[in-house]
Design an enzyme around this catalytic site. Structure first.
Site, PDB file in Angstrom:
ATOM      1  N   TYR A  37       0.854  -1.189   0.000  1.00  0.00           N
ATOM      2  CA  TYR A  37       0.000   0.000   0.000  1.00  0.00           C
ATOM      3  C   TYR A  37       0.891   1.241   0.000  1.00  0.00           C
ATOM      4  CZ  TYR A  37      -4.589   2.128   0.824  1.00  0.00           C
ATOM      5  OH  TYR A  37      -5.780   2.826   0.689  1.00  0.00           O
TER       6      TYR A  37
ATOM      7  N   VAL B 109     -18.441  -0.727  -0.885  1.00  0.00           N
ATOM      8  CA  VAL B 109     -18.600   0.514  -1.654  1.00  0.00           C
ATOM      9  C   VAL B 109     -19.753   0.363  -2.639  1.00  0.00           C
ATOM     10  CG1 VAL B 109     -17.531   2.053  -3.348  1.00  0.00           C
ATOM     11  CG2 VAL B 109     -16.192   1.211  -1.415  1.00  0.00           C
TER      12      VAL B 109
ATOM     13  N   ARG C 115     -19.412 -10.531 -10.179  1.00  0.00           N
ATOM     14  CA  ARG C 115     -18.857 -11.791 -10.647  1.00  0.00           C
ATOM     15  C   ARG C 115     -19.944 -12.856 -10.694  1.00  0.00           C
ATOM     16  NH1 ARG C 115     -13.646 -12.831  -6.977  1.00  0.00           N
ATOM     17  NH2 ARG C 115     -15.015 -11.869  -5.425  1.00  0.00           N
TER      18      ARG C 115
ATOM     19  N   GLY D 256      -9.931   1.141  -6.958  1.00  0.00           N
ATOM     20  CA  GLY D 256      -9.335  -0.135  -6.581  1.00  0.00           C
ATOM     21  C   GLY D 256      -8.821  -0.846  -7.811  1.00  0.00           C
TER      22      GLY D 256
ATOM     23  N   MET E 189      -8.610  -4.749  -8.133  1.00  0.00           N
ATOM     24  CA  MET E 189      -8.683  -6.126  -7.656  1.00  0.00           C
ATOM     25  C   MET E 189      -8.016  -7.113  -8.608  1.00  0.00           C
ATOM     26  SD  MET E 189     -12.605  -6.089  -6.231  1.00  0.00           S
ATOM     27  CE  MET E 189     -12.663  -7.877  -6.199  1.00  0.00           C
TER      28      MET E 189
ATOM     29  N   TRP F 256      -8.955   8.188  -3.874  1.00  0.00           N
ATOM     30  CA  TRP F 256      -8.391   7.516  -2.704  1.00  0.00           C
ATOM     31  C   TRP F 256      -8.984   8.178  -1.480  1.00  0.00           C
ATOM     32  CZ3 TRP F 256      -2.540   7.820  -1.047  1.00  0.00           C
ATOM     33  CH2 TRP F 256      -2.305   6.898  -0.009  1.00  0.00           C
TER      34      TRP F 256
END
Length: 367
Positions: A63, A175, A195, A272, A274, A297
């Site tokens: 991070y 979110v 998904r 993000g 992922m 962010w």
């Protein structure tokens, strides 16, 4: 002793008394004490603290920021406490403290406070009071990252009018669920991309998101079909409204598939990654459609706009208080004095796994 910039050993802190877990591969608990607060210091007891993916990324060293290292926790080496979000109860306040008192609930005003511990003592200026009436600590403890991220992305990048359309991937995330509800509350139409899940599980998720307020729910596979753009055009033409905004937490080819049906002048906001894959933006998207690609962010935004964060948090908590905002599914992880180390370790290590039953949240007993 000099504080290292980065270390493979971070700590999940507890205090008064408490425990510290070393991570990754946690293998110990650490206890230490806190003295009475003086001047502008406040002593806090943690009521609940979520396990966010960003917290794990900090531990992994992937991070952009790391929690500050300190030698004040009684460890042999300087340590850092992960966790950027929590609900605390004020146990005691120094003589110079003006904004909070014993019994109040507070949240972190800035990131990097270190919330995975039973107690802590900090300067008054590092926390902000919230009105606790009608709320559970888990609601307060999880308001500052996911719901605030959703709120600001819907408000700050394009002007969404009533009836406008927007699209998001990762729609089942904290979110995503918050964005669906806020978008519905503000009169907009959303396309929720998730998904694929087998059989009844997929149908259940679709209905769940539609009940939250999603106008359409599609899978990643459906979105990447050649006719998806035409399908979106059919949906949006029915409302005579453009698809003005995309919220992206996946990245890679999936994000580019989501960009294709966007209307000219629209914006994709990435918060993000992922898939951990780069986004290959086609020149035609920039030249002929004039699409904008921005990033958000919430940590940086919150630290730069503490007063606006407070206003956003207060508005969101009022929605929760009145029942106008449904909580993200949560998996409670009890952290009591007698909780075994392995229980805490398992909860931390499972945070990045897919298809979870809900967000992991440490819920603290009367330690």
């Amino acid at each position: 002793m000099a504080t290292p910039k980065r270390s493979p050993w971070f700590t999940l802190g507890m205090a008064t008394p408490g425990a510290v877990l070393n991570v990754p591969v946690p293998n110990s608990l650490h206890t230490h004490s806190i003295g009475p607060p003086h001047s502008s210091l406040v002593t806090l007891r943690t009521l609940s603290a979520p396990l966010n993916p960003a917290d794990i990324n900090q531990i992994q060293g992937t991070y952009p920021t790391v929690p500050p290292f300190t030698s004040t926790l009684g460890t042999a080496q300087p340590t850092a406490v992960p966790g950027n979000e929590a609900c605390f109860e004020v146990l005691a306040a120094g003589s110079g403290v003006k904004s909070v008192k014993k019994g109040d609930w507070v949240i972190a005003k800035y990131t990097g406070l270190g919330t995975w511990r039973t107690h802590l003592q900090v300067e008054e200026e590092k926390v902000q009071r919230v009105e606790k009436e009608g709320l559970r600590s888990e609601q307060v403890g999880t308001v500052g990252v996911n719901p605030v991220t959703a709120y600001r992305m819907l408000k700050d990048f394009v002007k969404l009018e009533e009836g406008d359309w927007w699209i998001q991937n990762g729609a089942n995330s904290g979110v995503g669920r918050a964005a669906i509800q806020l978008g519905k509350r503000w009169g907009t139409n959303s396309i929720a991309v998730v998904r694929s899940r087998p059989g009844a599980e997929g149908e259940k998720l679709k209905k769940d998101l539609e009940d939250l307020g999603a106008t359409k729910v599609v899978t990643d596979e459906e979105m990447q079909q050649k006719d998806f753009k035409d399908q979106v055009k059919e949906w949006t033409d029915g409302y005579s409204s453009p698809l003005k905004l995309a919220l992206n937490c996946v990245g890679g080819d999936a994000a580019m598939a989501m960009a294709k049906p966007l209307s000219p002048g629209a914006c994709m906001v990435t918060y993000g990654a992922m898939s951990k894959s780069p986004m290959r933006v086609g020149a035609s998207m920039l030249i002929f459609k004039d699409l904008r690609f921005s990033g958000f962010w919430v940590s940086k935004w919150s630290d730069a706009h503490p007063e606006e964060k407070k206003r956003t948090v207060d508005e969101l908590l009022e929605m929760m208080r009145t029942g106008a905002f449904r909580d993200t599914p949560m998996v409670e992880v009890r952290w009591d004095w007698g909780t075994e180390r392995d229980v805490l370790v398992e909860a931390v290590q499972g945070t990045l796994e897919g298809f979870k039953k809900g967000k992991g949240v440490f819920v603290f007993g009367d330690t």
